[in-house]
Design a protein around this motif. Structure first.
Motif, PDB file in Angstrom:
ATOM      1  N   PHE A  11       8.912  66.927  91.267  1.00 46.39           N
ATOM      2  CA  PHE A  11       8.823  67.488  89.826  1.00 46.39           C
ATOM      3  C   PHE A  11       9.883  66.685  89.079  1.00 46.39           C
ATOM      4  O   PHE A  11       9.764  66.695  87.787  1.00 46.39           O
ATOM      5  N   SER A  12      10.633  66.125  89.485  1.00 49.72           N
ATOM      6  CA  SER A  12      11.718  65.357  88.875  1.00 49.72           C
ATOM      7  C   SER A  12      11.212  63.893  88.408  1.00 49.72           C
ATOM      8  O   SER A  12      11.722  63.508  87.275  1.00 49.72           O
ATOM      9  N   ILE A  13      10.463  63.476  89.202  1.00 48.56           N
ATOM     10  CA  ILE A  13       9.485  62.190  88.597  1.00 48.56           C
ATOM     11  C   ILE A  13       9.059  62.223  87.165  1.00 48.56           C
ATOM     12  O   ILE A  13       9.461  61.572  86.372  1.00 48.56           O
ATOM     13  N   PRO A  14       8.278  63.119  87.159  1.00 44.01           N
ATOM     14  CA  PRO A  14       7.579  63.588  85.703  1.00 44.01           C
ATOM     15  C   PRO A  14       8.652  63.737  84.726  1.00 44.01           C
ATOM     16  O   PRO A  14       8.640  63.272  83.627  1.00 44.01           O
ATOM     17  N   LEU A  15       9.548  64.645  84.906  1.00 44.88           N
ATOM     18  CA  LEU A  15      10.615  64.927  83.893  1.00 44.88           C
ATOM     19  C   LEU A  15      11.423  63.800  83.464  1.00 44.88           C
ATOM     20  O   LEU A  15      11.882  63.608  82.391  1.00 44.88           O
ATOM     21  N   LEU A  16      11.922  62.824  84.631  1.00 44.32           N
ATOM     22  CA  LEU A  16      12.613  61.657  84.371  1.00 44.32           C
ATOM     23  C   LEU A  16      11.649  60.760  83.467  1.00 44.32           C
ATOM     24  O   LEU A  16      12.098  59.943  82.442  1.00 44.32           O
ATOM     25  N   GLY A  17      10.279  60.680  83.543  1.00 40.92           N
ATOM     26  CA  GLY A  17       9.444  59.764  82.641  1.00 40.92           C
ATOM     27  C   GLY A  17       9.388  60.450  81.173  1.00 40.92           C
ATOM     28  O   GLY A  17       9.449  59.767  80.260  1.00 40.92           O
ATOM     29  N   ILE A  18       9.461  61.744  81.094  1.00 41.23           N
ATOM     30  CA  ILE A  18       9.242  62.496  79.822  1.00 41.23           C
ATOM     31  C   ILE A  18      10.781  62.009  78.983  1.00 41.23           C
ATOM     32  O   ILE A  18      10.628  61.537  77.899  1.00 41.23           O
ATOM     33  N   ILE A  19      11.950  62.267  79.840  1.00 44.07           N
ATOM     34  CA  ILE A  19      13.227  62.168  79.276  1.00 44.07           C
ATOM     35  C   ILE A  19      13.328  60.633  78.818  1.00 44.07           C
ATOM     36  O   ILE A  19      13.817  60.311  77.820  1.00 44.07           O
ATOM     37  N   THR A  20      12.859  59.678  79.806  1.00 42.35           N
ATOM     38  CA  THR A  20      13.066  58.293  79.330  1.00 42.35           C
ATOM     39  C   THR A  20      12.143  57.950  78.394  1.00 42.35           C
ATOM     40  O   THR A  20      12.486  57.175  77.177  1.00 42.35           O
ATOM     41  N   ASP A  21      10.923  58.427  78.153  1.00 47.64           N
ATOM     42  CA  ASP A  21      10.035  58.102  76.867  1.00 47.64           C
ATOM     43  C   ASP A  21      10.489  58.750  75.684  1.00 47.64           C
ATOM     44  O   ASP A  21      10.835  58.225  74.614  1.00 47.64           O
ATOM     45  N   HIS A  22      11.301  59.785  75.622  1.00 46.36           N
ATOM     46  CA  HIS A  22      11.887  60.398  74.573  1.00 46.36           C
ATOM     47  C   HIS A  22      13.193  59.628  73.911  1.00 46.36           C
ATOM     48  O   HIS A  22      13.230  59.297  72.734  1.00 46.36           O
ATOM     49  N   PHE A  23      13.831  59.004  74.844  1.00 42.97           N
ATOM     50  CA  PHE A  23      14.935  58.138  74.502  1.00 42.97           C
ATOM     51  C   PHE A  23      14.715  56.950  74.094  1.00 42.97           C
ATOM     52  O   PHE A  23      15.214  56.434  72.995  1.00 42.97           O
ATOM     53  N   GLN A  24      13.451  56.289  74.229  1.00 45.36           N
ATOM     54  CA  GLN A  24      12.917  54.959  74.059  1.00 45.36           C
ATOM     55  C   GLN A  24      12.340  55.281  72.641  1.00 45.36           C
ATOM     56  O   GLN A  24      12.370  54.747  71.540  1.00 45.36           O
ATOM     57  N   LYS A  25      11.565  56.733  72.333  1.00 39.01           N
ATOM     58  CA  LYS A  25      11.141  56.761  70.948  1.00 39.01           C
ATOM     59  C   LYS A  25      12.220  56.985  70.095  1.00 39.01           C
ATOM     60  O   LYS A  25      12.227  56.621  68.787  1.00 39.01           O
ATOM     61  N   GLN A  26      13.360  57.673  70.554  1.00 34.00           N
ATOM     62  CA  GLN A  26      14.584  57.797  69.607  1.00 34.00           C
ATOM     63  C   GLN A  26      15.093  56.408  69.146  1.00 34.00           C
ATOM     64  O   GLN A  26      15.596  56.095  68.182  1.00 34.00           O
ATOM     65  N   SER A  27      15.143  55.677  70.055  1.00 28.47           N
ATOM     66  CA  SER A  27      15.815  54.227  69.907  1.00 28.47           C
ATOM     67  C   SER A  27      14.901  53.517  68.816  1.00 28.47           C
ATOM     68  O   SER A  27      15.512  52.668  67.904  1.00 28.47           O
ATOM     69  N   LYS A  28      13.717  53.507  69.176  1.00 29.97           N
ATOM     70  CA  LYS A  28      12.618  52.885  68.138  1.00 29.97           C
ATOM     71  C   LYS A  28      13.103  53.496  66.801  1.00 29.97           C
ATOM     72  O   LYS A  28      12.719  52.716  65.613  1.00 29.97           O
ATOM     73  N   MET A  29      13.014  54.653  66.411  1.00 31.10           N
ATOM     74  CA  MET A  29      13.323  55.304  65.381  1.00 31.10           C
ATOM     75  C   MET A  29      14.360  54.858  64.804  1.00 31.10           C
ATOM     76  O   MET A  29      14.623  54.624  63.507  1.00 31.10           O
ATOM     77  N   LYS A  30      15.793  54.804  65.655  1.00 33.06           N
ATOM     78  CA  LYS A  30      16.763  54.349  64.934  1.00 33.06           C
ATOM     79  C   LYS A  30      16.717  52.905  64.456  1.00 33.06           C
ATOM     80  O   LYS A  30      17.168  52.677  63.613  1.00 33.06           O
ATOM     81  N   GLN A  31      16.090  52.029  65.231  1.00 36.10           N
ATOM     82  CA  GLN A  31      15.796  50.731  64.811  1.00 36.10           C
ATOM     83  C   GLN A  31      15.199  50.763  63.638  1.00 36.10           C
ATOM     84  O   GLN A  31      15.764  49.564  62.657  1.00 36.10           O
ATOM     85  N   LYS A  32      14.015  51.254  63.548  1.00 32.27           N
ATOM     86  CA  LYS A  32      13.370  51.301  62.026  1.00 32.27           C
ATOM     87  C   LYS A  32      14.195  51.827  61.126  1.00 32.27           C
ATOM     88  O   LYS A  32      14.193  51.324  59.946  1.00 32.27           O
ATOM     89  N   MET A  33      14.829  52.825  61.083  1.00 27.45           N
ATOM     90  CA  MET A  33      15.894  53.393  60.122  1.00 27.45           C
ATOM     91  C   MET A  33      16.854  52.287  59.881  1.00 27.45           C
ATOM     92  O   MET A  33      17.083  52.286  58.443  1.00 27.45           O
TER      93      MET A  33
END
Length: 74
Positions: A11-33
Motif C-alpha cells: 500500500f505504500s508504493i501507490p501512496l508514494l506515487g500519489i504524493i510524488t505526483d502531487h509535488f510534481q504538479k505543485q512544482s509545475k504550477m509554481k514554475q508557471k506562476m
C-alpha cells in the motif's frame, strides 16, 4: 509479522506515487506562476519606458512651443 510488512509495502508504493505526483504538479504550477510574474514585470517595465518617452516628447513639444511664442513676442 511478515504479512503485515508485506501489506504495508504494497500500500505504500501507490501512496508514494500519489504524493510524488502531487509535488510534481505543485512544482509545475509554481514554475508557471513565476513565469507569469516575470512576464507581468516585463510588461510593466515596457509600459514605464513608453510612458517616460511619451512624457519626454510632450515636454520637448511644450519647450518648442514656448520658444516659438517667445520669439513672436520679441
Amino acid at each position: 509479522m511478515t504479512g503485515t510488512i508485506a501489506v504495508i509495502m504494497i500500500f505504500s508504493i501507490p501512496l508514494l506515487g500519489i504524493i510524488t505526483d502531487h509535488f510534481q504538479k505543485q512544482s509545475k504550477m509554481k514554475q508557471k506562476m513565476i513565469e507569469d510574474q516575470l512576464e507581468l514585470e516585463r510588461l510593466k517595465h515596457d509600459n514605464f519606458v513608453i510612458e517616460t518617452q511619451k512624457l519626454r516628447l510632450e515636454l520637448e513639444q511644450m519647450n518648442v512651443k514656448d520658444s516659438k511664442e517667445k520669439s513672436k513676442i520679441l
